[in-house]
Design an enzyme around this catalytic site. Structure first.
Site, PDB file in Angstrom:
ATOM      1  N   ILE A  28       0.846  -1.192   0.000  1.00  0.00           N
ATOM      2  CA  ILE A  28       0.000   0.000   0.000  1.00  0.00           C
ATOM      3  C   ILE A  28       0.885   1.247   0.000  1.00  0.00           C
ATOM      4  O   ILE A  28       1.235   1.799   1.041  1.00  0.00           O
ATOM      5  CB  ILE A  28      -0.983  -0.012   1.187  1.00  0.00           C
ATOM      6  CG1 ILE A  28      -1.895  -1.247   1.055  1.00  0.00           C
ATOM      7  CG2 ILE A  28      -1.826   1.270   1.197  1.00  0.00           C
ATOM      8  CD1 ILE A  28      -2.969  -1.348   2.107  1.00  0.00           C
ATOM      9  N   HIS A  29       1.274   1.668  -1.192  1.00  0.00           N
ATOM     10  CA  HIS A  29       2.074   2.894  -1.320  1.00  0.00           C
ATOM     11  C   HIS A  29       1.121   4.037  -1.634  1.00  0.00           C
ATOM     12  O   HIS A  29      -0.100   3.872  -1.604  1.00  0.00           O
ATOM     13  CB  HIS A  29       3.164   2.724  -2.383  1.00  0.00           C
ATOM     14  CG  HIS A  29       2.643   2.397  -3.744  1.00  0.00           C
ATOM     15  ND1 HIS A  29       2.550   3.321  -4.742  1.00  0.00           N
ATOM     16  CD2 HIS A  29       2.163   1.233  -4.242  1.00  0.00           C
ATOM     17  CE1 HIS A  29       2.035   2.731  -5.818  1.00  0.00           C
ATOM     18  NE2 HIS A  29       1.796   1.474  -5.546  1.00  0.00           N
ATOM     19  N   ALA A  30       1.663   5.200  -1.930  1.00  0.00           N
ATOM     20  CA  ALA A  30       0.829   6.401  -2.002  1.00  0.00           C
ATOM     21  C   ALA A  30      -0.301   6.276  -3.024  1.00  0.00           C
ATOM     22  O   ALA A  30      -1.441   6.638  -2.750  1.00  0.00           O
ATOM     23  CB  ALA A  30       1.700   7.607  -2.321  1.00  0.00           C
ATOM     24  N   ALA A  33      -2.907   3.829  -1.676  1.00  0.00           N
ATOM     25  CA  ALA A  33      -3.605   4.437  -0.540  1.00  0.00           C
ATOM     26  C   ALA A  33      -4.610   5.467  -1.044  1.00  0.00           C
ATOM     27  O   ALA A  33      -5.734   5.552  -0.546  1.00  0.00           O
ATOM     28  CB  ALA A  33      -2.584   5.081   0.400  1.00  0.00           C
ATOM     29  N   GLU A 101      -2.226  -3.162 -10.347  1.00  0.00           N
ATOM     30  CA  GLU A 101      -0.773  -3.356 -10.441  1.00  0.00           C
ATOM     31  C   GLU A 101      -0.454  -4.840 -10.521  1.00  0.00           C
ATOM     32  O   GLU A 101      -1.342  -5.672 -10.669  1.00  0.00           O
ATOM     33  CB  GLU A 101      -0.093  -2.738  -9.208  1.00  0.00           C
ATOM     34  CG  GLU A 101      -0.327  -1.255  -9.111  1.00  0.00           C
ATOM     35  CD  GLU A 101       0.421  -0.641  -7.947  1.00  0.00           C
ATOM     36  OE1 GLU A 101       1.011  -1.395  -7.153  1.00  0.00           O
ATOM     37  OE2 GLU A 101       0.399   0.600  -7.849  1.00  0.00           O
TER      38      GLU A 101
END
Lengths: 102, 623
Positions: A28-30, A33, A101
């Site tokens: 959970i990267h920017a 998120a 992704e």
């Protein structure tokens, strides 16, 4: 990733929870998120995310980032409010798609 | 009336005399006032003030998003993230809580919320997540500016012809300056090579930088005088000073007019030595100045602009169109295009920012390009295609440190060619390829590099910075940035000699090339071409035409035997005043001499005083 999908009377408070595993390589990267926060903010409910005993507000991007969820993290999502079921099922869809992704 | 004037000595970076009204811009630091609000009415009004700042920030971010290139919408998530942070409970709810419960004013409350967010993030183990605090800071800064009523475009308030005084100007500020209303520019920060200086010179506006306390000493609307050659700034000048400077201004303008009229002639010394005088440019619009000032070619086209002044990466077609237009405007004269030369920090708009302890030694320039190869190939394709019709494009790679890195970059160029061949797009197969010599190790292997390329271009700004280990924008060591350091002169000589031995031309395109005082030395070092800001050309050509290359060579021989930059400088000034009195009557050659350490300490002290706050750290944010 089972989810209760029965129709609830729209004015009832509902408390639901569901477990998820973070499926994508980058966790959970920017960007992810932001996707989650954008999605769950469309629903009229409170939403909490719990990981390793830490409970944060699932509608806050900073809370979500600071929870640090790499690939494979197990998280519990707790939703309460009239749209709780809708939020959880939408969220399940997002996790299913791996946030677009790999 | 009648009281004496105040003079301060800054660094003159763009010659010319300006006499006019002062316009003070003070907004480099965001001051965060500390005061309390009490009573239900004022508290709710403070909350509403904060709400307005948030709404404005939301709208501004939205309009940035709207202006983005459609094919790059993928990257707009970072703006989404910023919009979410605006309403995040750690920021938004916390500020409202602090206003209501602790009666803090909105700015102080926000500052406190930011400090808390920093604490939260600093404790995280994951480095990537930890670095996202930069997004929180960016949002915080936006809000603080809105709360302080500081528009990003503070310079739009100028309604008459003025001398602008500021503590610092960002590249974006400088780009917004309304040239027709600008008589002169005085900035507290910066040096000769800072962005403001470069812009001022290219706009031909008298400019003094490093003018400490200028914003404090000047009063809005008062008359002031600046001498952009000597660096002198006079506040509240006397009648005599004003009339004296009007006279000087007139004489100077007459001199400049005369040499500009002659700048269309070829640059040739008295003893018949031909030098090519070329121009450094960044924007297409500068081609007018290039032609007006008599440049023979573009020796350096900085290609950064179309990557930096927008939220997102441009596409190949956009770049190709700009490059081709430039090539067509200049044909048949050469246009030397330097590939992307920026630091990783400049790409943060569309790439997660890379945190570097030492960016000057970090992922920048050609290394950055070799890191982001798709981007690099895309730019190379655009440059190659631009060369197709007019065949007057030369290509050079910046910051090459040795043969290995050069071969790697050339491989990417090869790939770009192959891609174009597959696409059946035409380009100039014989486009000359060169390297910039700006890393000391490249000088050490210059003989080997010279065998691989068709020309050298010495970038003195970086060569000085890297060989002397001086960060030229660091005010504490800026005085050590010495172009005349014997070590630097020897490195230039080594590069020139190696190039000539291999039969290739050697150009110089740093700031040094545009400084008339250095002309005798550069001529004596046997450089083939000088590339500089278009506005510097008339003065440099004038000096070249008055010099004898034989004298310059023997002067350089003497200079290379000296041990210190100070001795070189003294000898050079003495010689310049004697040989070129017409020029140096107007342009004091000692104005270039770096100033000592003493003023630096004073400046650092002043700054820390300005940051005093009741709650310790975090009271003012430098931006």
């Amino acid at each position: 990733m089972e989810c209760e999908r029965e129709a609830f009377p729209s004015d009832r408070m509902v408390n639901l929870e569901q477990d998820f595993v973070v499926p994508n390589r980058l966790g959970i990267h920017a960007r992810v998120a932001a996707q989650i926060v954008k999605l769950v903010n469309q629903f009229d409910c409170e939403l909490w995310i719990v990981k390793d005993g830490n409970k944060v507000n699932g509608k806050s991007i900073l809370d979500l980032l600071s929870l640090m969820c790499p690939q494979g993290s197990r998280i519990k999502v707790m939703a309460s409010g009239r749209d709780a079921a809708g939020a959880l099922s939408a969220l399940a869809g997002l996790f299913q798609s791996k946030f677009g992704e790999s | 009336m009648g009281q004496s004037s105040i003079k301060i000595q800054g660094i003159g970076v763009s010659p010319g005399i300006a006499i006019g009204k002062t316009y003070v811009v003070e907004r480099g630091q965001i001051l965060i006032p500390y005061y309390k609000v009490s009573g239900d009415g004022p508290v709710e009004e403070e909350c509403a003030r904060f709400e307005r700042a948030v709404v404005k920030a939301e709208n501004d971010l939205e309009s940035i998003k709207q202006r983005m290139y459609p094919e790059l919408k993928d990257h707009s998530y970072i703006l989404d993230v910023h919009q979410m942070i605006l309403r995040d409970h750690l920021v938004y709810d916390e500020v409202l809580r602090l206003i209501r419960q602790e009666n803090l004013n909105a700015q102080w409350a926000l500052n406190k919320a930011l400090v808390n967010a920093h604490e939260l993030f600093d404790a995280l183990e994951d480095e990537y997540i930890r670095s996202r605090i930069a997004d929180v800071d960016a949002v915080g800064e936006r809000l603080l500016r809105n709360l302080a009523g500081q528009e990003i475009d503070a310079l739009n308030g100028i309604r008459e012809r003025v001398i602008v005084v500021a503590d610092d100007l960002s590249p974006a500020d400088a780009a917004q300056l309304q040239v027709e209303r600008l008589l002169g520019l005085v900035v507290e920060m910066g040096g000769r090579t800072s962005h403001t200086s470069i812009i001022a010179r290219s706009l031909n506006i008298p400019c003094v930088v490093g003018a400490e306390q200028a914003t404090k000493l000047s009063r809005m609307g008062e008359v002031m005088i600046i001498d952009g050659a000597s660096g002198l700034v006079i506040f509240n000048p006397t009648e005599e000073e004003i009339s004296d400077y009007y006279e000087r201004q007139e004489a100077l303008e007459a001199y400049l007019k005369e040499i500009t009229r002659k700048s269309h002639l070829e640059a040739c010394t008295r003893d018949g030595f031909r030098v090519s005088v070329e121009a450094n440019i960044e924007l297409l619009e500068e081609v007018v100045a290039v032609k007006d000032n008599g440049a023979e070619a573009i020796g350096l086209y900085r290609t950064e602009f179309y990557f930096m002044n927008r939220t997102e990466i441009p596409d190949e077609e956009t770049l190709y169109n700009h490059y081709r237009e430039l090539a067509e405007l200049m044909a048949p004269q050469w246009v030397t295009m330097r590939t992307l030369d920026v630091g990783a920090d400049k790409l943060s708009a569309w790439h997660p920012s890379v945190k570097e302890a030492n960016p000057a030694l970090g992922l920048r320039s050609v290394r950055l390009c070799l890191h982001f190869r798709d981007l690099f190939r895309m730019q190379l394709r655009a440059i190659l295609r631009a060369s197709a019709a007019t065949r007057n494009v030369r290509l050079m790679f910046p910051l090459i440190s040795g043969v290995g890195e050069f071969l790697e970059a050339r491989k990417v160029l090869e790939e770009a060619r192959e891609e174009l061949q597959r696409r059946r797009e035409p380009f100039d197969e014989k486009m000359p390829l060169g390297v910039m010599i700006e890393v000391p190790s490249a000088v050490a292997v210059a003989d080997m590099l010279a065998k691989e390329v068709e020309f050298f271009s010495i970038g003195t700004n970086d060569l000085i910075q890297y060989s002397l280990a001086i960060d030229r924008v660091n005010e504490h060591v800026a005085y050590l940035y010495e172009p005349l350091h014997p070590g630097v002169l020897r490195l230039i000589k080594m590069a020139v000699d190696a190039g000539h031995k291999a039969g290739i031309k050697v150009c110089i395109c740093g700031e040094m090339a545009g400084e008339p005082l250095y002309v005798p030395i550069l001529l004596g070092l046997n450089l083939d071409s000088f590339s500089m800001n278009p506005q510097a050309i008339p003065r440099v050509k004038n000096l070249i035409s008055r010099a004898r290359v034989k004298d310059c060579r023997s002067f350089v021989k003497k200079v290379l035997g000296l041990g210190t930059a100070r001795e070189v400088n003294e000898l050079l000034q003495e010689m310049a005043l004697k040989r070129f009195p017409e020029e140096f009557k107007f342009f004091d050659p000692s104005a270039l001499t770096p100033r000592g350490v003493d003023h630096v300490g004073k400046k650092a002290m002043l700054k820390s005083e300005g940051c005093a706050s009741p709650e310790g750290d975090g009271a003012c944010i430098r931006v």
